[in-house]
Design a protein around this motif. Sequence first.
Motif, PDB file in Angstrom:
ATOM      1  N   VAL A   9       0.853  -1.186   0.000  1.00 27.37           N
ATOM      2  CA  VAL A   9       0.000   0.000   0.000  1.00 27.37           C
ATOM      3  C   VAL A   9       0.890   1.237   0.000  1.00 27.37           C
ATOM      4  CG1 VAL A   9      -1.851   1.238   1.169  1.00 27.37           C
ATOM      5  CG2 VAL A   9      -1.760  -1.265   1.294  1.00 27.37           C
ATOM      6  N   HIS A  10       1.010   1.894  -1.153  1.00 32.67           N
ATOM      7  CA  HIS A  10       1.741   3.161  -1.216  1.00 32.67           C
ATOM      8  C   HIS A  10       0.914   4.276  -0.577  1.00 32.67           C
ATOM      9  CE1 HIS A  10       4.578   1.168  -3.825  1.00 32.67           C
ATOM     10  NE2 HIS A  10       3.643   0.927  -4.726  1.00 32.67           N
ATOM     11  N   ALA A  11      -0.370   4.269  -0.875  1.00 34.07           N
ATOM     12  CA  ALA A  11      -1.336   5.203  -0.298  1.00 34.07           C
ATOM     13  C   ALA A  11      -2.700   4.565  -0.468  1.00 34.07           C
ATOM     14  CB  ALA A  11      -1.288   6.561  -1.002  1.00 34.07           C
ATOM     15  N   PRO A  12      -3.616   4.763   0.459  1.00 32.95           N
ATOM     16  CA  PRO A  12      -4.902   4.073   0.363  1.00 32.95           C
ATOM     17  C   PRO A  12      -5.751   4.571  -0.800  1.00 32.95           C
ATOM     18  CG  PRO A  12      -4.920   5.661   2.157  1.00 32.95           C
ATOM     19  CD  PRO A  12      -3.507   5.595   1.670  1.00 32.95           C
ATOM     20  N   LEU A  13      -6.520   3.662  -1.373  1.00 40.82           N
ATOM     21  CA  LEU A  13      -7.578   4.063  -2.286  1.00 40.82           C
ATOM     22  C   LEU A  13      -8.698   4.690  -1.457  1.00 40.82           C
ATOM     23  CD1 LEU A  13      -7.735   0.913  -4.581  1.00 40.82           C
ATOM     24  CD2 LEU A  13      -6.565   3.075  -5.039  1.00 40.82           C
ATOM     25  N   GLU A  18      -0.830   8.480 -10.050  1.00 41.68           N
ATOM     26  CA  GLU A  18      -0.120   8.254  -8.790  1.00 41.68           C
ATOM     27  C   GLU A  18      -0.295   6.809  -8.337  1.00 41.68           C
ATOM     28  OE1 GLU A  18      -0.539   9.372  -4.041  1.00 41.68           O
ATOM     29  OE2 GLU A  18      -1.687  10.496  -5.544  1.00 41.68           O
ATOM     30  N   PRO A  19       0.798   6.061  -8.140  1.00 38.32           N
ATOM     31  CA  PRO A  19       0.672   4.674  -7.679  1.00 38.32           C
ATOM     32  C   PRO A  19       0.045   4.613  -6.281  1.00 38.32           C
ATOM     33  CG  PRO A  19       2.870   5.093  -8.538  1.00 38.32           C
ATOM     34  CD  PRO A  19       2.208   6.428  -8.397  1.00 38.32           C
ATOM     35  N   ARG A  20      -0.910   3.723  -6.116  1.00 39.19           N
ATOM     36  CA  ARG A  20      -1.550   3.546  -4.811  1.00 39.19           C
ATOM     37  C   ARG A  20      -1.310   2.146  -4.238  1.00 39.19           C
ATOM     38  NH1 ARG A  20      -5.769   7.202  -3.730  1.00 39.19           N
ATOM     39  NH2 ARG A  20      -5.191   9.234  -4.588  1.00 39.19           N
ATOM     40  N   LEU A  21      -1.571   1.120  -5.043  1.00 40.23           N
ATOM     41  CA  LEU A  21      -1.420  -0.261  -4.574  1.00 40.23           C
ATOM     42  C   LEU A  21      -0.629  -1.072  -5.587  1.00 40.23           C
ATOM     43  CD1 LEU A  21      -5.105  -1.186  -3.533  1.00 40.23           C
ATOM     44  CD2 LEU A  21      -3.356  -0.077  -2.123  1.00 40.23           C
ATOM     45  N   LEU A  22       0.089  -2.058  -5.066  1.00 40.08           N
ATOM     46  CA  LEU A  22       0.707  -3.104  -5.885  1.00 40.08           C
ATOM     47  C   LEU A  22       0.283  -4.436  -5.282  1.00 40.08           C
ATOM     48  CD1 LEU A  22       2.682  -3.942  -8.155  1.00 40.08           C
ATOM     49  CD2 LEU A  22       4.475  -3.984  -6.409  1.00 40.08           C
ATOM     50  N   GLU A  23      -0.382  -5.250  -6.082  1.00 38.72           N
ATOM     51  CA  GLU A  23      -0.918  -6.512  -5.565  1.00 38.72           C
ATOM     52  C   GLU A  23      -0.500  -7.668  -6.452  1.00 38.72           C
ATOM     53  OE1 GLU A  23      -5.115  -8.848  -4.659  1.00 38.72           O
ATOM     54  OE2 GLU A  23      -5.127  -6.954  -5.759  1.00 38.72           O
ATOM     55  N   GLN A  24      -0.085  -8.761  -5.816  1.00 40.39           N
ATOM     56  CA  GLN A  24       0.185 -10.003  -6.523  1.00 40.39           C
ATOM     57  C   GLN A  24      -0.734 -11.089  -5.981  1.00 40.39           C
ATOM     58  OE1 GLN A  24       4.525 -10.514  -6.038  1.00 40.39           O
ATOM     59  NE2 GLN A  24       4.693 -10.061  -8.217  1.00 40.39           N
ATOM     60  N   GLN A  25      -1.254 -11.909  -6.889  1.00 47.67           N
ATOM     61  CA  GLN A  25      -2.091 -13.039  -6.519  1.00 47.67           C
ATOM     62  C   GLN A  25      -1.493 -14.314  -7.084  1.00 47.67           C
ATOM     63  OE1 GLN A  25      -6.149 -12.479  -7.730  1.00 47.67           O
ATOM     64  NE2 GLN A  25      -6.452 -10.664  -6.447  1.00 47.67           N
ATOM     65  N   LEU A  31       1.290 -23.015 -11.215  1.00 47.08           N
ATOM     66  CA  LEU A  31       1.178 -21.836 -10.359  1.00 47.08           C
ATOM     67  C   LEU A  31       1.299 -20.586 -11.227  1.00 47.08           C
ATOM     68  CD1 LEU A  31       3.536 -22.991  -7.461  1.00 47.08           C
ATOM     69  CD2 LEU A  31       1.092 -23.438  -7.766  1.00 47.08           C
ATOM     70  N   VAL A  32       0.268 -19.767 -11.200  1.00 39.90           N
ATOM     71  CA  VAL A  32       0.239 -18.543 -11.999  1.00 39.90           C
ATOM     72  C   VAL A  32       0.171 -17.345 -11.050  1.00 39.90           C
ATOM     73  CG1 VAL A  32      -1.033 -17.195 -13.717  1.00 39.90           C
ATOM     74  CG2 VAL A  32      -0.902 -19.691 -13.928  1.00 39.90           C
ATOM     75  N   THR A  33       1.104 -16.413 -11.206  1.00 41.85           N
ATOM     76  CA  THR A  33       1.120 -15.191 -10.408  1.00 41.85           C
ATOM     77  C   THR A  33       0.760 -14.012 -11.299  1.00 41.85           C
ATOM     78  OG1 THR A  33       2.806 -16.032  -8.900  1.00 41.85           O
ATOM     79  CG2 THR A  33       2.516 -13.637  -8.983  1.00 41.85           C
ATOM     80  N   THR A  34      -0.236 -13.252 -10.869  1.00 49.47           N
ATOM     81  CA  THR A  34      -0.590 -12.020 -11.563  1.00 49.47           C
ATOM     82  C   THR A  34      -0.162 -10.830 -10.711  1.00 49.47           C
ATOM     83  OG1 THR A  34      -2.822 -11.952 -10.620  1.00 49.47           O
ATOM     84  CG2 THR A  34      -2.541 -13.083 -12.729  1.00 49.47           C
ATOM     85  N   THR A  35       0.237  -9.762 -11.369  1.00 48.73           N
ATOM     86  CA  THR A  35       0.630  -8.529 -10.699  1.00 48.73           C
ATOM     87  C   THR A  35      -0.268  -7.405 -11.186  1.00 48.73           C
ATOM     88  OG1 THR A  35       2.938  -9.223 -10.471  1.00 48.73           O
ATOM     89  CG2 THR A  35       2.488  -6.863 -10.322  1.00 48.73           C
ATOM     90  N   ALA A  36      -0.901  -6.711 -10.250  1.00 43.31           N
ATOM     91  CA  ALA A  36      -1.799  -5.610 -10.580  1.00 43.31           C
ATOM     92  C   ALA A  36      -1.294  -4.334  -9.924  1.00 43.31           C
ATOM     93  CB  ALA A  36      -3.220  -5.919 -10.130  1.00 43.31           C
ATOM     94  N   GLU A  37      -1.268  -3.256 -10.691  1.00 43.29           N
ATOM     95  CA  GLU A  37      -0.889  -1.937 -10.190  1.00 43.29           C
ATOM     96  C   GLU A  37      -2.116  -1.027 -10.258  1.00 43.29           C
ATOM     97  OE1 GLU A  37       2.637  -0.422 -12.071  1.00 43.29           O
ATOM     98  OE2 GLU A  37       3.494  -2.436 -12.267  1.00 43.29           O
ATOM     99  N   PHE A  38      -2.398  -0.371  -9.138  1.00 44.34           N
ATOM    100  CA  PHE A  38      -3.551   0.517  -9.039  1.00 44.34           C
ATOM    101  C   PHE A  38      -3.052   1.956  -8.889  1.00 44.34           C
ATOM    102  CE2 PHE A  38      -4.750  -3.628  -7.625  1.00 44.34           C
ATOM    103  CZ  PHE A  38      -6.077  -3.811  -7.998  1.00 44.34           C
ATOM    104  N   SER A  39      -3.605   2.852  -9.700  1.00 43.97           N
ATOM    105  CA  SER A  39      -3.166   4.245  -9.652  1.00 43.97           C
ATOM    106  C   SER A  39      -4.364   5.180  -9.760  1.00 43.97           C
ATOM    107  CB  SER A  39      -2.171   4.534 -10.775  1.00 43.97           C
ATOM    108  OG  SER A  39      -2.765   4.319 -12.044  1.00 43.97           O
ATOM    109  N   VAL A  40      -4.180   6.397  -9.259  1.00 46.76           N
ATOM    110  CA  VAL A  40      -5.184   7.453  -9.337  1.00 46.76           C
ATOM    111  C   VAL A  40      -4.497   8.685  -9.906  1.00 46.76           C
ATOM    112  CG1 VAL A  40      -6.792   8.913  -8.057  1.00 46.76           C
ATOM    113  CG2 VAL A  40      -6.462   6.514  -7.379  1.00 46.76           C
ATOM    114  N   ASP A  41      -4.966   9.145 -11.062  1.00 46.03           N
ATOM    115  CA  ASP A  41      -4.351  10.300 -11.738  1.00 46.03           C
ATOM    116  C   ASP A  41      -2.850  10.109 -11.913  1.00 46.03           C
ATOM    117  OD1 ASP A  41      -6.812  11.615 -11.894  1.00 46.03           O
ATOM    118  OD2 ASP A  41      -6.548  12.547  -9.930  1.00 46.03           O
TER     119      ASP A  41
END
Length: 283
Positions: free
Chosen positions: A96-100, A139-146, A127-137
């Motif tokens: 969590v870089h900054a909360p959504l 600006e990075p907010r979250l980085l998630e791997q599943q 085993l499959v790993t996905t990486t998701a990056e969440f941003s607002v305008d």
Amino acid sequence: MAVDVFDRIVASWAPPELTAQDELDAEPATAFAALLDQQSPVMETGDPLPPLWHWFHFPEWPAQSELGEDGHLSDGAFLPPLPQRRRMFGGGRLVVHAPLRCGDTVRRSTRVSAVRTTEGRTGKLLLVTTTAEFSVDGEPRLLEQQDIVYRMAADVASVAPPARAEPAEEEDVPGPWVLTVNPSPVLLFRFSSLTGNAHRIHYDRAYAAFEGHPGLVVHGPLLALLMLELPRRFDPGRRVERFSWRAKRPLFDATPVEARGGPDGRLVAGTSTYPAAVTGRYE
């Protein structure tokens, strides 16, 4: 033949990155809080979403004709070309870089970042790993791997817990925070609906038995969320910046689930028989 299929996927399967966008409103958070008999922490624009509560956003509702016999998509961008696959949620990591926040317009970019094989109790696993990056305008907010685990239908054996309980190791059962939830069929159905998850192992008892399960399977994401409820409820002033978790065995609807943890960052979810079926750590 199965080995050739697994090896071919590892060597050549490389789906393209996908992007999606969603405006975060308060309704999904309100629905999940109600599922837990809690008042929603997200009510107005600007309120932060608790970690992982973004799972209730970015809804995907494919056509009914696109679903397979297990309730999942028959084919999709991040679904490996493994015939008659069976799917389980294995774990993940969150930064969590900054909360959504409620009202944010969020961009999500997702890619497959790793594909590998291993041997499990039921045979070979993909085993499959996905990486998701969440941003607002921008600006990075979250980085998630599943981490998603796939196996061949022909390799599926019974995953019922053994008759004799394994002794719990003291180090696997942290405290003093405790949250107990009854994973009833109704609760599991509501969580499936909230997350758009049509996987039949969570609501169709006959199908769950067909896949070798002794009951309805408790969602892996639900167990991760229950673990994160502990710092949210018992240490509300603390901001969770990192969270990782791993599912060691499935849990079923017949037994209450306990999430346990403490301020040292260790978390577990399980039952009285298997108190550390899922392990986690937050910072």
